[in-house]
Design a protein around this motif. Structure first.
Motif: not given
Length: 865
Positions: A115-116, A147, A342-343, A346, A349, A351-352, A356, A525
């Motif tokens: 993912m990153e 991703s 992909r933002l 994230r 997911f 993990n932002v 970001d 988020r």
């Protein structure tokens, strides 16, 4: 498992049993530790120190570890090499644990689920695929880019080569199959395309992803997608809210370009360097966003066959070319758009971070400008694209109010949220700031009161706030003025009741402030997460706009023209150029060439010396067709083309060392692939077929292939050869035409003109090419001598180029030579002729090569006369 191991090692072994094919990063305090074979292998791969520890058994246990804060770089190294990494975290507060702290694997990181980090290339997708093998030679094929959340599924029938081709096309990093999958096919996947094979036998439906597959009704397709999604959820252990609805596609919706042809044409990487520089995508990529770069690659991999959609793209390209200033402004705005796909991934997911989200806000601020610029283009196609752009104003407004302009990387240390966003947070901050102001004031007062100018009020996490006085100045303090707290080598530290009270207020406010900021960030988020589908839809539109402006930019700068499409299978390319070669060379140096093939001329037989440009000419025709069918302009002054359903190439020579195949076998397999699958609507490029075997074998194969394509397939074909004997086929095959690349001799040296002309080449110039390569002069002289001897032995070169007129006797002999049963009786032959035929049958003519056999026939013919 040995009961003599310590409880912690027993816990490790229980977890490891479920992840035998992965490195287990086992969290112990501030480190991830590995034990046993994991430790031995990881220490070698990662070049870290291998140690050992007492695990309670008879022997010490191998061990190595990495600090948790630097673990990502080590995980990246392992995943890049095709390994999997299971992250095992403490899932219980050590203070509340009774015995060994509970630990669980919270994520399995694999090559296809990254993912990153460095493993993710900005302008390349990171695909994981799955294959389900059914009994009726049907394969379910699905792929996902975790991703971005992109999902696709299709059914492939017939040869497994189609599956391998899809894997190669995608560049899949990992393939998920069931354990009963055919072993030979697994081997083929590893040879061709895949670094990691994983297993997933569970094909039960899951509510978590039902919303993205509800429109897939066919059982085989659902089964295939469910296998892939089960694997993703099992390994990632979290909600994947960014998974997009699965796109059902069929490979015949696009121009098919097989693995060999894609490699030979160097569409996305070069054959030698395996890098982008020198490939078609390197030439074209003027995209300004990462999303646009990925979309460009997808379009090159899958050109369109839908003329209506091609023309829609062309219309936007044309409008962007004619509106230069709007296009330049558009390019500047697209520079500020980050990777929305992909933002969004994230965000889903989890993990932002705050940076970001600031990238997301800056990107969304450009969206209304992009839409406005498109609306200025006076064509309906641009207006339709503009209507699809949804700016997500609610997200922009929230991020504008909530997140500071330059937030820190960590989301757990505070300083992310703007003042005025939340009243309680403002109160904590006010207490903290006032407290720190009070501290600064205290320091000034105490310096004045004691007369000690070096006195300072400091802070550290262990002792909190303190007053520090150097030992040289201790005599200036009154007895009992401060309470002693810590003795240093050169100073003493003190506190006062008032300072302790203020410290408690400040630290409490800071702690609550940081904790509240984290909670506020999570709520922000979660709000953004609701808009993931809109963000993904926006990303698709923006990436399309980016690719179309890229086409407009390249087309204008390189003087390309808009191609038209013919309904009568006509190819008309005026002054065509090879786009990449032209860029590498100087445009003024490149020699353009026409390609004219009407409905009666389906096959061009190209002769000419090495290095003259035959392969370049062939490639430029294919690249022109591909550019036209992705919606770009083409390198020519005028172009009219049919829409091709497939492109096949056999260009260049290379052994396939992995599967143990020689150059000639690779050549024959590629030729077979084209012949077996091409249709009348296809384009075939064959370069020097047959050169990997003996001259006469090669010539026979080349002629047979030409005849088969001409008679059975009827595809547009460019066939280059050094076998000048084949040029007589123009007289025998109605739809074949000879062309050649011209060259002239000046002062004994060859000059390549790189110009295509009608007719056959008269010489090969092979020795001249060797001379250009600066082989020793003695060798060149000797080669010329040998050539003259061979030409005298075989008769004049012109004789071999013409098809001889044979007598009845010679026809009989030739039929015998080619092992064709003779139906000719001997009526009408005199005794001498019958005698000669009898002699022929006794000769070892079947052991002769064709030229020797024909020379023998000529000698016999003279005797007859």
């Amino acid at each position: 498992m040995s009961t003599t191991y310590t409880p912690m090692i027993q816990q490790y072994l229980r977890v490891k049993a479920d992840y035998e094919d992965a490195f287990l990063f086992f969290r112990l305090g501030d480190f991830y530790e590995m034990f046993f074979n994991d430790a031995i292998e990881a220490s070698q791969i990662l070049e870290i120190t291998l140690t050992s520890r007492d695990g309670g058994g008879e022997d010490r246990i191998p061990m190595c570890g990495v600090p948790y804060h630097s673990a990502p770089q080590y995980i990246e190294q392992l995943v890049e090499k095709g390994y999997k990494v299971a992250i095992c975290e403490q899932t219980e507060d050590p203070k509340q644990a009774k015995g060994v702290v509970r630990r669980e694997v919270v994520q399995l990181i694999t090559p296809g689920t990254v993912m990153e980090g460095r493993a993710l290339s900005e302008k390349d997708n990171n695909y994981i695929a799955t294959i389900t093998q059914f009994d009726d030679e049907t394969y379910g094929f699905a792929c996902n880019d975790l991703s971005t959340g992109e999902n696709k599924v299709t059914l492939l029938t017939g040869s497994f080569e189609q599956v391998l081709n899809e894997l190669s096309l995608l560049g899949a990093k990992e393939v998920v199959i069931d354990r009963s999958f055919n072993g030979d096919l697994q081997r083929k996947m590893k040879e061709r395309a895949v670094t990691t094979i994983s297993f997933e036998d569970d094909i039960e439906g899951k509510e978590a992803f039902e919303h993205v597959i509800e429109h897939i009704n066919q059982d085989k397709l659902r089964m295939t997608v469910i296998r892939l999604f089960n694997y993703l959820y099992r390994t990632q252990k979290r909600n994947l809210d960014h998974l997009q609805p699965v796109e059902l596609y069929q490979i015949d919706q696009y121009m098919k370009i097989d693995y060999f042809s894609k490699r030979n044409l160097e569409l996305t990487e070069t054959i030698r360097s395996k890098g982008k520089k020198g490939s078609l995508i390197w030439l074209l990529d003027e995209t300004k966003t990462a999303m646009g770069g990925r979309t460009l690659k997808q379009w090159i991999d899958r050109p369109l066959i839908d003329e209506k959609e091609i023309k829609r793209r062309q219309a936007v390209v044309e409008a962007l070319i004619s509106h230069y200033f709007e296009r330049q402004e558009l390019r500047e705005n697209l520079k500020e758009v980050y990777d929305l796909e992909r933002l969004a991934g994230r965000v889903a997911f989890g993990n932002v971070n705050a940076r970001d989200l600031m990238q997301l806000k800056r990107s969304l601020l450009q969206v209304p400008i992009v839409r406005e610029l498109l609306e200025k283009l006076p064509i309906k196609e641009a207006q339709e694209v503009a209507k699809k752009i949804e700016p997500c104003v609610e997200v922009t407004d929230l991020l504008e109010k909530a997140i500071v302009e330059n937030p820190p990387l960590s989301i757990k240390d505070g300083n992310m949220i703007q003042d005025g966003y939340h009243a309680e947070l403002d109160q904590y901050r006010d207490a903290t700031r006032n407290g720190k102001t009070w501290i600064a004031q205290l320091e000034r007062e105490q310096r004045e009161k004691t007369g000690i100018k070096s006195l300072k009020v400091g802070y550290n996490r262990v002792f909190g706030y303190y007053i520090e006085v150097t030992k040289a100045n201790l005599h200036l303090l009154k007895e009992g003025q401060y309470e002693r707290k810590q003795t240093l080598t050169n100073a003493e530290r003190f506190i006062t009741p008032e300072l302790k009270e203020k410290e408690a207020l400040i630290l409490q406010a800071e702690e609550k402030s940081v904790e509240l900021e984290y909670q506020l960030f999570i709520s922000i988020r979660e709000f953004v997460k609701k808009y993931i589908p809109q963000l993904q839809a926006l990303a698709k539109v923006v990436s399309e706009i980016d690719v179309l402006q890229c086409f407009a930019t390249v087309s204008e700068e390189r003087h390309y023209v808009k191609p038209a499409f013919s309904n009568n299978r006509e190819i008309f390319i005026k002054e065509g150029r090879h786009p990449v070669v032209e860029k590498v060379m100087n445009a003024q140096e490149y020699v353009p060439n026409d390609c004219l093939m009407n409905s009666q001329k389906e096959l061009l037989l190209i002769t000419g010396p090495n290095m003259s440009g035959k392969s370049t000419y062939m490639r430029q025709i294919a690249l022109t067709a591909i550019l036209a069918q992705i919606g770009c302009y083409v390198p020519a002054t005028e172009a009219r083309l049919p829409i091709f359903d497939q492109v096949f190439t056999r260009i260049g020579a290379a052994d396939d060392l992995i599967s143990g195949q020689s150059t000639f076998m690779v050549e024959m397999l590629e030729a077979k692939n084209a012949i077996a699958n091409a249709t009348q609507e296809s384009l075939i490029l064959f370069d020097e077929i047959g050169r990997g075997t003996s001259t006469y074998d090669g010539m026979a194969l080349a002629q047979a292939i030409i005849e088969y394509i001409h008679t059975r397939i009827g595809a547009k074909t460019l066939f280059s050869t050094h076998y000048h004997e084949l040029t007589v086929l123009e007289e025998q095959l109605d739809n074949l035409k000879n062309i050649h690349v011209s060259a002239i001799e000046q002062n004994g040296k060859v000059v390549f003109l790189h110009k295509i002309k009608d007719g056959a080449a008269d010489k090969s110039y092979g020795i001249h090419v060797a001379q250009l390569a600066e082989l020793p002069e003695e060798l060149i002289t000797r080669a010329n001598e040998i050539l003259q001897t061979l030409e005298q032995k075989d008769g004049s070169k012109e004789k071999t180029l013409k098809k001889p007129v044979l007598s009845k006797v010679e026809e009989e002999a030739q039929l015998s030579f080619f092992d064709v049963p003779s139906k000719t009786n001997h009526e009408g032959l005199n005794s001498k002729e019958k005698q000669i035929i009898s002699q022929l049958k006794q000769m070892d003519i079947l052991e002769m090569n064709p030229i020797q056999a024909l020379n023998t026939l000529y000698e016999l013919h003279k005797k007859l006369k």
